[in-house]
Design a protein around this motif. Structure first.
Motif, PDB file in Angstrom:
ATOM      1  N   VAL A   1       0.638  -0.992   0.425  1.00  0.00           N
ATOM      2  CA  VAL A   1      -0.150  -0.174   0.116  1.00  0.00           C
ATOM      3  C   VAL A   1       0.909   1.338  -0.507  1.00  0.00           C
ATOM      4  O   VAL A   1       0.672   2.102  -0.580  1.00  0.00           O
ATOM      5  CB  VAL A   1      -0.657   0.375   1.008  1.00  0.00           C
ATOM      6  CG1 VAL A   1      -1.691   1.761   1.660  1.00  0.00           C
ATOM      7  CG2 VAL A   1      -2.191  -1.163   0.628  1.00  0.00           C
ATOM      8  N   ASN A   2       2.142   1.243   0.759  1.00  0.00           N
ATOM      9  CA  ASN A   2       3.136   2.294   0.746  1.00  0.00           C
ATOM     10  C   ASN A   2       3.536   3.093  -0.125  1.00  0.00           C
ATOM     11  O   ASN A   2       3.448   3.560  -1.029  1.00  0.00           O
ATOM     12  CB  ASN A   2       4.141   2.086   1.765  1.00  0.00           C
ATOM     13  CG  ASN A   2       4.796   3.147   2.179  1.00  0.00           C
ATOM     14  OD1 ASN A   2       5.204   3.977   1.531  1.00  0.00           O
ATOM     15  ND2 ASN A   2       4.605   3.555   3.289  1.00  0.00           N
ATOM     16  N   MET A   3       3.701   1.459  -1.380  1.00  0.00           N
ATOM     17  CA  MET A   3       4.505   1.981  -2.606  1.00  0.00           C
ATOM     18  C   MET A   3       3.547   1.913  -3.781  1.00  0.00           C
ATOM     19  O   MET A   3       3.649   2.867  -4.012  1.00  0.00           O
ATOM     20  CB  MET A   3       5.336   0.261  -3.230  1.00  0.00           C
ATOM     21  CG  MET A   3       6.511  -0.097  -2.260  1.00  0.00           C
ATOM     22  SD  MET A   3       6.924  -1.563  -2.694  1.00  0.00           S
ATOM     23  CE  MET A   3       7.428  -1.658  -4.591  1.00  0.00           C
ATOM     24  N   LEU A   4       2.243   1.376  -3.708  1.00  0.00           N
ATOM     25  CA  LEU A   4       1.171   1.954  -4.330  1.00  0.00           C
ATOM     26  C   LEU A   4       0.522   3.453  -4.394  1.00  0.00           C
ATOM     27  O   LEU A   4       1.153   3.860  -5.355  1.00  0.00           O
ATOM     28  CB  LEU A   4      -0.151   1.458  -3.558  1.00  0.00           C
ATOM     29  CG  LEU A   4      -1.485   1.127  -4.578  1.00  0.00           C
ATOM     30  CD1 LEU A   4      -1.058   0.944  -5.837  1.00  0.00           C
ATOM     31  CD2 LEU A   4      -2.698   0.878  -4.023  1.00  0.00           C
ATOM     32  N   PHE A   5       1.137   3.904  -3.103  1.00  0.00           N
ATOM     33  CA  PHE A   5       1.349   5.731  -2.888  1.00  0.00           C
ATOM     34  C   PHE A   5       1.813   6.523  -3.630  1.00  0.00           C
ATOM     35  O   PHE A   5       1.348   7.446  -4.005  1.00  0.00           O
ATOM     36  CB  PHE A   5       0.219   6.448  -2.032  1.00  0.00           C
ATOM     37  CG  PHE A   5      -1.147   5.692  -0.881  1.00  0.00           C
ATOM     38  CD1 PHE A   5      -2.093   6.490  -1.564  1.00  0.00           C
ATOM     39  CD2 PHE A   5      -0.976   4.866  -0.047  1.00  0.00           C
ATOM     40  CE1 PHE A   5      -3.598   6.549  -0.992  1.00  0.00           C
ATOM     41  CE2 PHE A   5      -2.430   4.815   0.655  1.00  0.00           C
ATOM     42  CZ  PHE A   5      -3.520   5.588  -0.239  1.00  0.00           C
ATOM     43  N   ASN A   6       2.833   6.251  -3.295  1.00  0.00           N
ATOM     44  CA  ASN A   6       4.610   6.587  -4.155  1.00  0.00           C
ATOM     45  C   ASN A   6       4.094   6.165  -6.079  1.00  0.00           C
ATOM     46  O   ASN A   6       4.142   7.214  -6.537  1.00  0.00           O
ATOM     47  CB  ASN A   6       5.588   5.424  -3.141  1.00  0.00           C
ATOM     48  CG  ASN A   6       7.070   6.697  -3.635  1.00  0.00           C
ATOM     49  OD1 ASN A   6       7.664   5.794  -4.982  1.00  0.00           O
ATOM     50  ND2 ASN A   6       6.947   7.669  -3.927  1.00  0.00           N
TER      51      ASN A   6
END
Length: 86
Positions: free
Chosen positions: A28-33
């Motif tokens: 999820v963190n990577m997805l937002f980035n």
């Protein structure tokens, strides 16, 4: 092809109950980035995640332009991924 599309959708299912919570949070963190299209281009990392090979997934994540550009955040995420216990 419907089979290929279905497989791609499964590969990109971030909130997959079969994945440890820690892995879901990292994705999820990577997805937002990155956004879903760019995260989907991490083919080897996604393949390793599907196989639940967290060490290999973290190696594949570090072998990317994203890792070089993002710096500390990417390093923290890949360290977390490497240390996941199933």
């Amino acid at each position: 092809d419907l089979h290929v599309r279905s497989r791609r959708q499964r590969q990109m299912c971030i909130r997959d109950s079969t994945l440890p919570e820690e892995v879901q949070e990292i994705l999820v963190n990577m997805l937002f980035n990155l956004g879903r299209p760019r995260l989907g281009k991490f083919k080897n990392m996604n393949k390793a995640i599907a196989s639940q090979d967290w060490r290999l997934a973290s190696i594949e994540g570090t072998d990317s332009l994203w890792y070089q550009q993002v710096g500390n955040r990417a390093e923290r995420l890949m360290t977390r991924l490497r240390n996941v216990t199933s």
